[in-house]
Write a protein that holds these residues in place. Sequence first.
Motif, PDB file in Angstrom:
ATOM      1  N   GLY A  33      62.030 -47.524  -1.189  1.00 53.21           N
ATOM      2  CA  GLY A  33      62.548 -48.003  -2.630  1.00 53.21           C
ATOM      3  C   GLY A  33      63.424 -47.697  -3.154  1.00 53.21           C
ATOM      4  N   LEU A  34      63.337 -45.633  -4.067  1.00 52.61           N
ATOM      5  CA  LEU A  34      63.668 -45.387  -4.470  1.00 52.61           C
ATOM      6  C   LEU A  34      64.855 -44.976  -3.941  1.00 52.61           C
ATOM      7  CD1 LEU A  34      61.497 -42.964  -4.973  1.00 52.61           C
ATOM      8  CD2 LEU A  34      62.025 -44.352  -6.823  1.00 52.61           C
ATOM      9  N   ALA A  35      65.310 -45.048  -2.706  1.00 49.81           N
ATOM     10  CA  ALA A  35      67.337 -44.618  -1.968  1.00 49.81           C
ATOM     11  C   ALA A  35      67.015 -46.357  -2.083  1.00 49.81           C
ATOM     12  CB  ALA A  35      66.434 -44.151  -0.357  1.00 49.81           C
ATOM     13  N   ALA A  36      67.503 -47.357  -2.011  1.00 55.56           N
ATOM     14  CA  ALA A  36      67.528 -48.412  -2.113  1.00 55.56           C
ATOM     15  C   ALA A  36      68.195 -48.922  -3.250  1.00 55.56           C
ATOM     16  CB  ALA A  36      66.175 -49.908  -1.759  1.00 55.56           C
ATOM     17  N   LEU A  37      67.299 -48.265  -4.658  1.00 54.98           N
ATOM     18  CA  LEU A  37      67.647 -48.493  -5.915  1.00 54.98           C
ATOM     19  C   LEU A  37      68.602 -47.411  -6.072  1.00 54.98           C
ATOM     20  CD1 LEU A  37      66.918 -48.981  -9.127  1.00 54.98           C
ATOM     21  CD2 LEU A  37      65.431 -47.227  -8.986  1.00 54.98           C
ATOM     22  N   VAL A  38      69.058 -46.398  -5.787  1.00 52.85           N
ATOM     23  CA  VAL A  38      69.809 -45.597  -5.844  1.00 52.85           C
ATOM     24  C   VAL A  38      71.510 -46.001  -5.012  1.00 52.85           C
ATOM     25  CG1 VAL A  38      70.997 -43.384  -5.122  1.00 52.85           C
ATOM     26  CG2 VAL A  38      69.203 -43.418  -5.611  1.00 52.85           C
ATOM     27  N   VAL A  39      71.419 -47.105  -4.527  1.00 58.87           N
ATOM     28  CA  VAL A  39      72.308 -47.581  -4.095  1.00 58.87           C
ATOM     29  C   VAL A  39      72.947 -48.108  -4.282  1.00 58.87           C
ATOM     30  CG1 VAL A  39      72.826 -48.537  -0.751  1.00 58.87           C
ATOM     31  CG2 VAL A  39      71.670 -46.836  -0.781  1.00 58.87           C
ATOM     32  N   LEU A  40      71.871 -49.651  -4.866  1.00 61.10           N
ATOM     33  CA  LEU A  40      72.254 -50.626  -5.816  1.00 61.10           C
ATOM     34  C   LEU A  40      72.631 -50.339  -6.774  1.00 61.10           C
ATOM     35  CD1 LEU A  40      71.284 -52.962  -7.293  1.00 61.10           C
ATOM     36  CD2 LEU A  40      69.326 -52.807  -7.882  1.00 61.10           C
ATOM     37  N   LEU A  41      72.150 -49.174  -7.576  1.00 68.41           N
ATOM     38  CA  LEU A  41      73.048 -48.359  -9.248  1.00 68.41           C
ATOM     39  C   LEU A  41      74.758 -48.009  -8.228  1.00 68.41           C
ATOM     40  CD1 LEU A  41      70.415 -46.589 -10.862  1.00 68.41           C
ATOM     41  CD2 LEU A  41      71.082 -48.699 -11.306  1.00 68.41           C
ATOM     42  N   VAL A  42      74.475 -47.116  -6.997  1.00 72.80           N
ATOM     43  CA  VAL A  42      75.472 -46.954  -7.178  1.00 72.80           C
ATOM     44  C   VAL A  42      76.595 -47.780  -6.785  1.00 72.80           C
ATOM     45  CG1 VAL A  42      77.625 -45.575  -5.381  1.00 72.80           C
ATOM     46  CG2 VAL A  42      75.026 -44.522  -6.545  1.00 72.80           C
ATOM     47  N   ALA A  43      76.127 -48.712  -6.167  1.00 70.87           N
ATOM     48  CA  ALA A  43      77.406 -50.066  -5.640  1.00 70.87           C
ATOM     49  C   ALA A  43      77.138 -51.459  -7.008  1.00 70.87           C
ATOM     50  CB  ALA A  43      76.428 -51.339  -5.129  1.00 70.87           C
ATOM     51  N   THR A  44      76.771 -51.270  -7.747  1.00 71.20           N
ATOM     52  CA  THR A  44      76.958 -52.130  -8.905  1.00 71.20           C
ATOM     53  C   THR A  44      77.988 -50.674  -9.904  1.00 71.20           C
ATOM     54  OG1 THR A  44      75.198 -52.199  -9.167  1.00 71.20           O
ATOM     55  CG2 THR A  44      75.920 -52.802 -11.338  1.00 71.20           C
ATOM     56  N   ALA A  45      77.395 -49.935  -9.800  1.00 77.19           N
ATOM     57  CA  ALA A  45      78.781 -48.917 -10.330  1.00 77.19           C
ATOM     58  C   ALA A  45      79.602 -49.647  -9.702  1.00 77.19           C
ATOM     59  CB  ALA A  45      78.373 -47.806 -10.738  1.00 77.19           C
ATOM     60  N   ALA A  46      80.836 -49.061  -8.895  1.00 80.35           N
ATOM     61  CA  ALA A  46      81.550 -49.009  -7.763  1.00 80.35           C
ATOM     62  C   ALA A  46      81.939 -50.358  -8.304  1.00 80.35           C
ATOM     63  CB  ALA A  46      81.198 -48.352  -6.236  1.00 80.35           C
ATOM     64  N   VAL A  47      81.412 -51.457  -8.148  1.00 80.23           N
ATOM     65  CA  VAL A  47      81.953 -52.874  -7.927  1.00 80.23           C
ATOM     66  C   VAL A  47      82.655 -52.875  -9.709  1.00 80.23           C
ATOM     67  CG1 VAL A  47      81.806 -54.695  -8.694  1.00 80.23           C
ATOM     68  CG2 VAL A  47      80.664 -53.953  -6.075  1.00 80.23           C
ATOM     69  N   ALA A  48      81.818 -52.876 -10.821  1.00 76.29           N
ATOM     70  CA  ALA A  48      82.471 -52.719 -12.095  1.00 76.29           C
ATOM     71  C   ALA A  48      83.386 -51.834 -12.715  1.00 76.29           C
ATOM     72  CB  ALA A  48      81.259 -52.111 -13.056  1.00 76.29           C
ATOM     73  N   PHE A  49      83.536 -50.574 -11.683  1.00 77.71           N
ATOM     74  CA  PHE A  49      84.918 -50.469 -11.948  1.00 77.71           C
ATOM     75  C   PHE A  49      85.622 -50.768 -10.732  1.00 77.71           C
ATOM     76  CE2 PHE A  49      82.162 -47.685 -14.100  1.00 77.71           C
ATOM     77  CZ  PHE A  49      82.366 -47.749 -15.724  1.00 77.71           C
ATOM     78  N   GLY A  50      85.908 -51.283  -9.936  1.00 79.52           N
ATOM     79  CA  GLY A  50      86.698 -51.719  -8.461  1.00 79.52           C
ATOM     80  C   GLY A  50      87.127 -51.219  -7.870  1.00 79.52           C
ATOM     81  N   ALA A  51      86.085 -49.879  -7.771  1.00 79.46           N
ATOM     82  CA  ALA A  51      85.982 -49.285  -6.516  1.00 79.46           C
ATOM     83  C   ALA A  51      85.539 -49.542  -5.562  1.00 79.46           C
ATOM     84  CB  ALA A  51      85.286 -47.688  -7.224  1.00 79.46           C
ATOM     85  N   THR A  52      85.816 -50.388  -5.450  1.00 78.90           N
ATOM     86  CA  THR A  52      85.056 -50.978  -3.438  1.00 78.90           C
ATOM     87  C   THR A  52      87.203 -52.039  -3.274  1.00 78.90           C
ATOM     88  OG1 THR A  52      83.410 -53.374  -4.527  1.00 78.90           O
ATOM     89  CG2 THR A  52      82.460 -50.606  -4.047  1.00 78.90           C
ATOM     90  N   ASP A  53      87.542 -51.996  -4.247  1.00 78.42           N
ATOM     91  CA  ASP A  53      88.267 -53.438  -3.511  1.00 78.42           C
ATOM     92  C   ASP A  53      89.084 -53.391  -2.974  1.00 78.42           C
ATOM     93  OD1 ASP A  53      87.225 -54.425  -6.074  1.00 78.42           O
ATOM     94  OD2 ASP A  53      88.827 -54.384  -7.611  1.00 78.42           O
ATOM     95  N   LEU A  54      89.724 -52.659  -2.567  1.00 76.74           N
ATOM     96  CA  LEU A  54      90.893 -51.769  -1.420  1.00 76.74           C
ATOM     97  C   LEU A  54      89.593 -52.724  -0.257  1.00 76.74           C
ATOM     98  CD1 LEU A  54      92.946 -49.661  -2.687  1.00 76.74           C
ATOM     99  CD2 LEU A  54      93.449 -52.084  -2.197  1.00 76.74           C
ATOM    100  N   LEU A  55      88.874 -51.576  -0.424  1.00 80.21           N
ATOM    101  CA  LEU A  55      88.393 -51.377   0.692  1.00 80.21           C
ATOM    102  C   LEU A  55      87.264 -52.687   1.490  1.00 80.21           C
ATOM    103  CD1 LEU A  55      86.955 -49.602   3.242  1.00 80.21           C
ATOM    104  CD2 LEU A  55      84.575 -49.603   2.010  1.00 80.21           C
ATOM    105  N   ASP A  56      86.945 -53.464   0.554  1.00 82.03           N
ATOM    106  CA  ASP A  56      85.831 -55.123   0.865  1.00 82.03           C
ATOM    107  C   ASP A  56      87.302 -55.914   1.257  1.00 82.03           C
ATOM    108  OD1 ASP A  56      83.698 -55.216  -0.128  1.00 82.03           O
ATOM    109  OD2 ASP A  56      83.913 -55.111  -2.619  1.00 82.03           O
TER     110      ASP A  56
END
Length: 208
Positions: free
Chosen positions: A4-27
């Motif tokens: 659960g803690l590992a999933a929370l870290v992934v969620l936080l990282v993914a949320t931040a990456a999406v919020a700043f557009g860091a995943t747009d090209l790869l997506d």
Amino acid sequence: MLVGLAALVVLLVATAAVAFGATDLLDARLLSELGAARGSPVARVALGVTSLGDTVPLVTLLVVAGVVAPMRRGGGWRLLLLPLVATVLGRLLCELLKRALARPRPPVRLWAGPASGHAFPSGHATSSMAGFLTFAVLLAAGYPAGRRRALIVTAGVVLAVLVGLSRVVLAVHWPSDVIGGWALGVVVATAVLASTGGPAGPAQGRAP
């Protein structure tokens, strides 16, 4: 708990990456590779798989499984109620994140299936992971530790993974939306299980 803690870290990282557009090209690149054409055989299969994450079929499946499984394993109210709680809670948290980020979905011209609302995180990925994982962990606890437990939990995760992947194949979600949904679903499932003392083992009245 560590999962659960590992999933929370992934969620936080993914949320931040999406919020700043860091995943747009790869997506965009992954979606162009994985997306299926509307009406194609792959798209038709994906539509069937994705329906498992629709609210009504998902809840119906969990209710039926929760009623039938205790007859065999003595799961009781937890096996019936907790997956539903996880599913609903996951969906509510998902909607809050969707509204907060307001991320657009992929272009409508690419869609091979119906969709509505914002993109991140995927509601189908969240709900299916929260519901199926909670149910699988509770069901597996009715068996002695070993291969059967692992297979049951794996089956629950695989179902949720397939539902999430179907959203990308249908091009109604970016891959990072699905990753965020999976992570949120794991967090919710872990929290629901932990809040009720975790899954009860076969020593508490279940048949071996």
